[in-house]
Design a protein around this motif. Structure first.
Motif, PDB file in Angstrom:
ATOM      1  N   LEU A  47       0.828  -1.205   0.000  1.00  0.00           N
ATOM      2  CA  LEU A  47       0.000   0.000   0.000  1.00  0.00           C
ATOM      3  C   LEU A  47       0.862   1.256   0.000  1.00  0.00           C
ATOM      4  O   LEU A  47       1.764   1.400   0.829  1.00  0.00           O
ATOM      5  N   HIS A  48       0.570   2.156  -0.934  1.00  0.00           N
ATOM      6  CA  HIS A  48       1.171   3.477  -0.983  1.00  0.00           C
ATOM      7  C   HIS A  48       0.102   4.519  -0.704  1.00  0.00           C
ATOM      8  O   HIS A  48      -1.021   4.420  -1.214  1.00  0.00           O
ATOM      9  N   VAL A  49       0.440   5.503   0.093  1.00  0.00           N
ATOM     10  CA  VAL A  49      -0.431   6.665   0.273  1.00  0.00           C
ATOM     11  C   VAL A  49       0.046   7.726  -0.705  1.00  0.00           C
ATOM     12  O   VAL A  49       1.200   8.172  -0.653  1.00  0.00           O
ATOM     13  N   ILE A  50      -0.856   8.123  -1.610  1.00  0.00           N
ATOM     14  CA  ILE A  50      -0.500   9.004  -2.724  1.00  0.00           C
ATOM     15  C   ILE A  50      -1.226  10.342  -2.574  1.00  0.00           C
ATOM     16  O   ILE A  50      -2.355  10.406  -2.066  1.00  0.00           O
ATOM     17  N   LYS A  51      -0.569  11.405  -2.999  1.00  0.00           N
ATOM     18  CA  LYS A  51      -1.161  12.746  -2.929  1.00  0.00           C
ATOM     19  C   LYS A  51      -2.522  12.792  -3.611  1.00  0.00           C
ATOM     20  O   LYS A  51      -2.782  12.079  -4.581  1.00  0.00           O
ATOM     21  N   HIS A  52      -3.380  13.656  -3.080  1.00  0.00           N
ATOM     22  CA  HIS A  52      -4.669  13.952  -3.695  1.00  0.00           C
ATOM     23  C   HIS A  52      -5.558  12.706  -3.782  1.00  0.00           C
ATOM     24  O   HIS A  52      -6.300  12.538  -4.765  1.00  0.00           O
ATOM     25  N   THR A  53      -5.465  11.840  -2.796  1.00  0.00           N
ATOM     26  CA  THR A  53      -6.373  10.693  -2.713  1.00  0.00           C
ATOM     27  C   THR A  53      -7.141  10.783  -1.400  1.00  0.00           C
ATOM     28  O   THR A  53      -6.722  11.458  -0.446  1.00  0.00           O
ATOM     29  N   GLN A  54      -8.262  10.090  -1.339  1.00  0.00           N
ATOM     30  CA  GLN A  54      -9.023  10.046  -0.093  1.00  0.00           C
ATOM     31  C   GLN A  54      -8.216   9.353   1.013  1.00  0.00           C
ATOM     32  O   GLN A  54      -8.325   9.699   2.187  1.00  0.00           O
ATOM     33  N   LEU A  55      -7.416   8.387   0.591  1.00  0.00           N
ATOM     34  CA  LEU A  55      -6.584   7.676   1.557  1.00  0.00           C
ATOM     35  C   LEU A  55      -5.590   8.634   2.220  1.00  0.00           C
ATOM     36  O   LEU A  55      -5.307   8.514   3.422  1.00  0.00           O
ATOM     37  N   TYR A  56      -5.083   9.573   1.460  1.00  0.00           N
ATOM     38  CA  TYR A  56      -4.158  10.562   2.012  1.00  0.00           C
ATOM     39  C   TYR A  56      -4.843  11.396   3.093  1.00  0.00           C
ATOM     40  O   TYR A  56      -4.261  11.662   4.161  1.00  0.00           O
ATOM     41  N   GLU A  57      -6.067  11.802   2.827  1.00  0.00           N
ATOM     42  CA  GLU A  57      -6.802  12.595   3.814  1.00  0.00           C
ATOM     43  C   GLU A  57      -7.041  11.778   5.086  1.00  0.00           C
ATOM     44  O   GLU A  57      -6.943  12.298   6.206  1.00  0.00           O
ATOM     45  N   GLN A  58      -7.353  10.500   4.922  1.00  0.00           N
ATOM     46  CA  GLN A  58      -7.541   9.627   6.078  1.00  0.00           C
ATOM     47  C   GLN A  58      -6.241   9.468   6.854  1.00  0.00           C
ATOM     48  O   GLN A  58      -6.229   9.462   8.092  1.00  0.00           O
ATOM     49  N   PHE A  59      -5.137   9.345   6.131  1.00  0.00           N
ATOM     50  CA  PHE A  59      -3.832   9.157   6.756  1.00  0.00           C
ATOM     51  C   PHE A  59      -3.411  10.406   7.533  1.00  0.00           C
ATOM     52  O   PHE A  59      -2.828  10.312   8.616  1.00  0.00           O
ATOM     53  N   LYS A  60      -3.698  11.578   6.982  1.00  0.00           N
ATOM     54  CA  LYS A  60      -3.396  12.824   7.681  1.00  0.00           C
ATOM     55  C   LYS A  60      -4.195  12.943   8.969  1.00  0.00           C
ATOM     56  O   LYS A  60      -3.676  13.369   9.999  1.00  0.00           O
ATOM     57  N   ALA A  61      -5.467  12.562   8.893  1.00  0.00           N
ATOM     58  CA  ALA A  61      -6.334  12.676  10.063  1.00  0.00           C
ATOM     59  C   ALA A  61      -5.983  11.661  11.142  1.00  0.00           C
ATOM     60  O   ALA A  61      -5.994  11.971  12.338  1.00  0.00           O
ATOM     61  N   LYS A  62      -5.655  10.438  10.720  1.00  0.00           N
ATOM     62  CA  LYS A  62      -5.331   9.375  11.670  1.00  0.00           C
ATOM     63  C   LYS A  62      -4.376   8.391  11.004  1.00  0.00           C
ATOM     64  O   LYS A  62      -4.803   7.448  10.345  1.00  0.00           O
ATOM     65  N   PRO A  63      -3.063   8.598  11.170  1.00  0.00           N
ATOM     66  CA  PRO A  63      -2.079   7.723  10.514  1.00  0.00           C
ATOM     67  C   PRO A  63      -2.297   6.255  10.870  1.00  0.00           C
ATOM     68  O   PRO A  63      -2.605   5.917  12.010  1.00  0.00           O
ATOM     69  N   PHE A  64      -2.162   5.394   9.878  1.00  0.00           N
ATOM     70  CA  PHE A  64      -2.305   3.960  10.079  1.00  0.00           C
ATOM     71  C   PHE A  64      -1.003   3.272   9.691  1.00  0.00           C
ATOM     72  O   PHE A  64      -0.087   3.890   9.142  1.00  0.00           O
ATOM     73  N   LYS A  65      -0.913   1.970  10.006  1.00  0.00           N
ATOM     74  CA  LYS A  65       0.305   1.219   9.811  1.00  0.00           C
ATOM     75  C   LYS A  65       0.671   1.097   8.329  1.00  0.00           C
ATOM     76  O   LYS A  65      -0.156   0.696   7.509  1.00  0.00           O
ATOM     77  N   LEU A  66       1.924   1.444   8.006  1.00  0.00           N
ATOM     78  CA  LEU A  66       2.504   1.201   6.691  1.00  0.00           C
ATOM     79  C   LEU A  66       3.808   0.447   6.914  1.00  0.00           C
ATOM     80  O   LEU A  66       4.451   0.605   7.949  1.00  0.00           O
ATOM     81  N   TYR A  67       4.216  -0.352   5.951  1.00  0.00           N
ATOM     82  CA  TYR A  67       5.326  -1.267   6.165  1.00  0.00           C
ATOM     83  C   TYR A  67       6.631  -0.747   5.573  1.00  0.00           C
ATOM     84  O   TYR A  67       6.670  -0.272   4.436  1.00  0.00           O
ATOM     85  N   ASN A  68       7.719  -0.862   6.365  1.00  0.00           N
ATOM     86  CA  ASN A  68       9.034  -0.558   5.832  1.00  0.00           C
ATOM     87  C   ASN A  68       9.561  -1.767   5.060  1.00  0.00           C
ATOM     88  O   ASN A  68       8.890  -2.803   4.952  1.00  0.00           O
ATOM     89  N   GLU A  69      10.775  -1.653   4.529  1.00  0.00           N
ATOM     90  CA  GLU A  69      11.317  -2.713   3.677  1.00  0.00           C
ATOM     91  C   GLU A  69      11.442  -4.042   4.413  1.00  0.00           C
ATOM     92  O   GLU A  69      11.116  -5.103   3.873  1.00  0.00           O
ATOM     93  N   HIS A  70      11.953  -3.998   5.643  1.00  0.00           N
ATOM     94  CA  HIS A  70      12.132  -5.223   6.422  1.00  0.00           C
ATOM     95  C   HIS A  70      10.783  -5.910   6.671  1.00  0.00           C
ATOM     96  O   HIS A  70      10.633  -7.120   6.490  1.00  0.00           O
ATOM     97  N   GLU A  71       9.814  -5.126   7.088  1.00  0.00           N
ATOM     98  CA  GLU A  71       8.504  -5.681   7.434  1.00  0.00           C
ATOM     99  C   GLU A  71       7.798  -6.254   6.210  1.00  0.00           C
ATOM    100  O   GLU A  71       7.216  -7.345   6.269  1.00  0.00           O
ATOM    101  N   TYR A  72       7.872  -5.528   5.105  1.00  0.00           N
ATOM    102  CA  TYR A  72       7.193  -6.006   3.901  1.00  0.00           C
ATOM    103  C   TYR A  72       7.861  -7.264   3.357  1.00  0.00           C
ATOM    104  O   TYR A  72       7.186  -8.180   2.882  1.00  0.00           O
ATOM    105  N   ALA A  73       9.184  -7.318   3.448  1.00  0.00           N
ATOM    106  CA  ALA A  73       9.895  -8.527   3.002  1.00  0.00           C
ATOM    107  C   ALA A  73       9.447  -9.741   3.817  1.00  0.00           C
ATOM    108  O   ALA A  73       9.228 -10.824   3.265  1.00  0.00           O
ATOM    109  N   GLU A  74       9.284  -9.580   5.125  1.00  0.00           N
ATOM    110  CA  GLU A  74       8.838 -10.695   5.964  1.00  0.00           C
ATOM    111  C   GLU A  74       7.422 -11.134   5.601  1.00  0.00           C
ATOM    112  O   GLU A  74       7.092 -12.323   5.647  1.00  0.00           O
ATOM    113  N   ILE A  75       6.567 -10.180   5.259  1.00  0.00           N
ATOM    114  CA  ILE A  75       5.204 -10.512   4.840  1.00  0.00           C
ATOM    115  C   ILE A  75       5.241 -11.356   3.570  1.00  0.00           C
ATOM    116  O   ILE A  75       4.587 -12.404   3.480  1.00  0.00           O
TER     117      ILE A  75
END
Length: 598
Positions: free
Chosen positions: A224-252
């Motif tokens: 998942l990427h949070v991209i400018k000018h999306t509804q997801l971006y507005e949600q992320f600004k209001a209440k940040p949610f979990k996003l994965y770094n390289e290590h975490e995503y590799a394990e997934i």
């Protein structure tokens, strides 16, 4: 007892690009086209749509300024020829929903593109709810004249998530679309997003297990990427949610790819968003760098796509492994590692090193008489350091225990070591211990326990409790071959997990290593042994634990020279090559500054 079988490691995953290369005799390059058909899930002014989708409908960057289809085709083909020497091309109707029009209009658009260039293949990206019977009939006809693929954005099998991201269809709609395409004999690939809000490993596993039961011709995986000018971006600004770094995503991915059929072509493992549009996550690694890192982890643990379903196989490493015993001066054996181009131990011997550079200098013998001892063994390797320590302590009839947490990247090392220790005469059963670690990730007896964490030590250390370990053994390959575990930044992680009066032991006395330890807050000293050709290093947050401290004058001199510049890896993800290159640049800049001052 059932005979154990072994197999050579499979390719890590089945690449869709390799399928196309074999089918068409050359590498296939996609030419992205925006048909400007829009999306049924958006209003006329462009508002609405899925929460993660950008305003341009994920339009490819190389055609972002073009609307004319002929210009898009020409630019795409010329770009691939110029950059890659491309000879085979697939037209890729990518942006928005490429079936959002009447049949006659679609035929007109598709055929106009095919008239501009003789494409070898075609991919049509669309939604599961935008496939009428007439369009499916047309696809059935079209596939006879071109290698046709239909890509469906399904994202997840979980309806709760689909509602939350405003997908405007349920999973049943996606599954029905896949079945209908199957019935027409049309190749179907699906898109899945890992990391959608509200989902975790449980949901990811359920999605991929369901995918494994479907008749699919391709799968494209996105983080998942949070991209400018999306509804997801507005949600992320209001209440940040979990996003994965390289290590975490590799394990997934390491957990999910083994769940997929080995013959399902994978089109992509990671998202690719224009840097000026991406909000988060911000990775240090690019797409190719991440793929290289991920493949390294998978190979190290003997994992591959579909390995979870290989019920016949007990062991995952080839009996003809490159890990062959090399005997040292003390008659112990070690291995040569083809990746690092070094032996695991010096010529003086593995047992000698373990006893005189780690066990005895650590003072663990006196410590275990007072309490349970917690040892972190970084780079467990063949197992010598922990097992020699356990042997040494076994002579002490104390009621206290040695608890080891071991970090290791390559499962093949202890696996092959266990076979060679099978006949070793010892108080402890070394072979049984190593086999337990390879199969169950742990081993226990009355006085000794080991828990194994497989993978990149830089990430695994972040999972450990703060202020927990009495002793740390740091035993990677040399700093020129394995600099990832000799950086100031990694030492800061070790500082977090060691007790204030704990001690860290390593064989290295390299100046960048000593400098990095001091910068991280450790006091450092020398270790000496009449049985070892060369001393090592002891470090602690408590200066009183250092019997032979390095002279203050030496440390000041170290900090004032280019040779004393530590290795750096601020994001804890760089490769050995990149870390060495960055240090070379820092040394050069330091030297030029000194010359300028003079």
């Amino acid at each position: 007892m059932k005979k154990q079988t072994t197999v050579a490691q499979e390719p890590v995953y089945f690449r869709h690009s390799e399928l196309l290369r074999k089918r068409h005799g050359a590498t296939m390059y996609r030419v992205p086209i925006d048909l400007q058909l829009g999306c049924p899930h958006r209003s006329v002014d462009g508002k609405g749509g899925c929460t993660f989708c950008p305003e341009d409908g994920a339009k490819a960057r190389q055609i972002v300024d073009l609307s004319n289809i002929q210009e898009q085709v020409q630019r795409g083909v010329e770009f691939a020829k110029r950059r890659y020497g491309a000879k085979k091309f697939m037209v890729y109707f990518q942006a928005y929903t490429s079936t959002f029009a009447g049949l006659s209009r679609l035929k007109e658009l598709y055929e106009s593109v095919l008239a501009i260039h003789p494409f070898d293949a075609m991919t049509i990206s669309t939604r599961p709810d935008c496939l009428s019977d007439s369009i499916l009939d047309y696809f059935e006809e079209l596939k006879e004249s071109i290698d046709l693929w239909v890509e469906l954005g399904v994202q997840t099998i979980h309806d709760k998530t689909l509602t939350h991201i405003q997908r405007d269809h349920d999973w049943a709609c996606s599954e029905k679309a896949i079945t209908r395409l199957n019935a027409k004999g049309v190749q179907v690939a699906i898109h899945a997003i890992l990391g959608l809000p509200g989902e975790g490993m449980k949901e990811f596993r359920e999605t991929f297990k369901y995918f494994s039961r479907l008749k699919l011709d391709g799968l494209k995986i996105h983080n998942l990427h949070v991209i400018k000018h999306t509804q997801l971006y507005e949600q992320f600004k209001a209440k940040p949610f979990k996003l994965y770094n390289e290590h975490e995503y590799a394990e997934i991915l390491m957990e999910l790819l083994p769940l997929l059929p080995h013959d399902l072509p994978l089109m992509r493992l990671v998202s690719d968003t224009r840097d000026d549009h991406l909000i988060a996550p911000r990775w240090t690694l690019g797409k190719s760098g991440f793929t290289e890192y991920f493949l390294k982890l998978m190979k190290a643990q003997g994992l591959y796509q579909g390995s979870a379903y290989n019920k016949e196989v007990v062991e995952i490493f080839d009996e003809n492994s490159s890990y062959k015993p090399v005997f040292n001066d003390d008659k112990s054996f070690t291995f040569w590692d083809d990746d690092f181009k070094e032996h695991f131990h010096a010529k003086e011997g593995a047992e000698t090193e373990a006893l005189h550079k780690f066990t005895i200098p650590s003072g663990i013998q006196s410590l275990v008489n007072q309490q349970d001892v917690k040892l972190l063994d970084v780079c467990f390797g063949l197992g010598y350091n922990s097992l020699i320590t356990a042997e040494h302590l076994h002579q002490n009839k104390s009621n206290y225990r040695l608890e080891v947490t071991a970090l290791e990247m390559k499962k093949a090392i202890p696996f092959n070591s266990a076979k060679l220790f099978k006949d070793k005469k010892s108080e402890l059963d070394w072979s049984e211990c190593l086999n337990d670690l390879c199969r169950n990730n742990s081993h226990h007896n009355e006085s000794f326990s080991v828990k194994m964490l497989w993978g990149d030590a830089r990430y695994q250390v972040t999972k450990l409790d703060e202020d927990y370990f009495d002793v740390i053994y740091l035993d990677p390959f040399s700093s020129q071959r394995n600099s990832e575990l000799w950086t100031y930044d990694f030492f800061c992680l070790l500082k977090r997990v060691i007790k204030h009066d704990g001690v860290l032991l390593t064989y290295s006395t390299a100046k960048p290593v000593l400098s990095g330890l001091v910068m991280a807050g450790f006091s450092v000293g020398e270790t000496h042994s009449s049985k070892s050709n060369k001393g090592g290093t002891i470090a602690s947050l408590d200066a009183g634990k250092i019997e032979y401290p390095i002279a203050l004058e030496s440390l000041e001199l170290l900090h004032g020279t280019a040779k004393g510049l530590p290795y750096r890896d601020p994001q804890l993800i760089l490769s050995n090559r990149e870390i060495l290159q960055h240090r070379e640049q820092a040394v050069k800049a330091f030297s030029e500054k000194q010359v300028a001052v003079v």
